[in-house]
Write a protein that holds these residues in place. Structure first.
Motif, PDB file in Angstrom:
ATOM      1  N   UNK A  59      20.822 -92.972  -1.673  1.00  0.00           N
ATOM      2  CA  UNK A  59      21.277 -94.327  -1.351  1.00  0.00           C
ATOM      3  C   UNK A  59      21.051 -94.616   0.127  1.00  0.00           C
ATOM      4  N   UNK A  60      20.672 -95.853   0.427  1.00  0.00           N
ATOM      5  CA  UNK A  60      20.425 -96.256   1.802  1.00  0.00           C
ATOM      6  C   UNK A  60      21.164 -97.562   2.075  1.00  0.00           C
ATOM      7  N   UNK A  61      21.367 -97.852   3.354  1.00  0.00           N
ATOM      8  CA  UNK A  61      22.119 -99.040   3.758  1.00  0.00           C
ATOM      9  C   UNK A  61      21.213-100.025   4.467  1.00  0.00           C
ATOM     10  N   UNK A  62      21.590-101.295   4.372  1.00  0.00           N
ATOM     11  CA  UNK A  62      20.880-102.351   5.082  1.00  0.00           C
ATOM     12  C   UNK A  62      21.884-103.437   5.443  1.00  0.00           C
ATOM     13  N   UNK A  63      21.673-104.059   6.595  1.00  0.00           N
ATOM     14  CA  UNK A  63      22.540-105.164   6.996  1.00  0.00           C
ATOM     15  C   UNK A  63      22.074-106.439   6.298  1.00  0.00           C
ATOM     16  N   UNK A  64      23.014-107.171   5.707  1.00  0.00           N
ATOM     17  CA  UNK A  64      22.676-108.426   5.036  1.00  0.00           C
ATOM     18  C   UNK A  64      23.878-109.356   5.103  1.00  0.00           C
TER      19      UNK A  64
END
Length: 263
Positions: A59-64
């Motif tokens: 799993x990876x994170x991203x700003x949105x």
């Protein structure tokens, strides 16, 4: 491994300050446990990164930011760039009191616009950018978190109206995209013990968490106890999986029997 080799983006995979686990974080963890590759999107990148760490399985994170269409489009494009497809879009963003929600005679224009932008417009915009990908694939699952407040008595106008509108939009998307093999369903949580539901009310009212929790527990028919984020996450897992492969256009209550009381 009900979601083995599936790719998912969860908009709102971080969580509000407070005790326990939020719906988005719990869902990201359950999806990853069942084999999905999960992109954890949230305006609070640090919180999304914590969710990704807890979820594991790559799993990876991203700003949105749910209030900006371009941000949502970029997050969905990143999922496709990273994995080549998008199997599941789960929209988990919502607010009420934290956005200034109020009864109809007290709501301000700014508060109404803010809550509507987060709860409803963000959902519409996320779906707008996910649909072309899923139509090309000729399959996909779109999920969201509405609320039992959509169909029961609820005092604050913006939350109730936007959550009801999410059900109508879910039905529209399900109907128009069924020929493409795309399913669209929404979940109606009842009284849940999450940071967004309980701790926000603690901050807003100045009452203790124990007092707020006890008041909410007493309103739940099933065992007189609120549900948890894991109840919502398990419902989302079912709807995302092939076990729900013939289910679309549904608003699924996860409420301990509360809506049964009103028919």
């Amino acid at each position: 491994m009900r979601l083995k080799d599936k790719t998912a983006i969860i908009i709102g995979a971080g969580q509000s300050p407070g005790e326990g686990t939020g719906n988005g974080r719990a869902t990201a963890i359950r999806f990853a446990q069942e084999g999905a590759l999960v992109l954890c999107a949230d305006r609070d990148l640090a919180s999304a990164e914590e969710t990704a760490r807890l979820a594991g399985n790559g799993a990876v994170a991203i700003e949105a930011d749910a209030m900006r269409e371009a941000s949502l489009a970029a997050a969905i494009a990143e999922a496709v760039r990273r994995w080549g497809r998008l199997d599941i879009l789960h929209y988990n963003v919502g607010m009420s009191l934290a956005g200034g929600d109020a009864p109809p005679t007290e709501i301000t224009e700014e508060a109404f616009d803010r809550v509507t932008a987060v709860n409803l417009r963000g959902f519409v915009m996320a779906v707008k950018h996910a649909l072309p990908v899923m139509r090309q694939q000729q399959e996909g699952v779109i999920l969201s978190i509405s609320s039992a407040a959509a169909v029961e008595s609820y005092p604050y106008v913006a939350y109730k109206t936007t959550k009801a509108a999410m059900i109508a939009f879910t039905e529209q998307v399900a109907n128009q995209n069924a020929p493409h093999g795309i399913r669209c369903n929404t979940i109606l949580p009842g009284l849940m013990d999450t940071p967004m539901a309980v701790d926000t009310r603690v901050r807003h009212t100045g009452r203790s968490r124990a007092e707020v929790a006890a008041e909410r527990d007493a309103k739940v028919p099933l065992r007189r106890k609120m549900g948890t984020a894991w109840d919502v996450a398990n419902a989302a897992l079912f709807l995302a999986s092939e076990e729900a492969g013939f289910i679309t256009g549904v608003a699924l209550p996860v409420d301990g029997g509360r809506l049964v009381q009103i028919g």
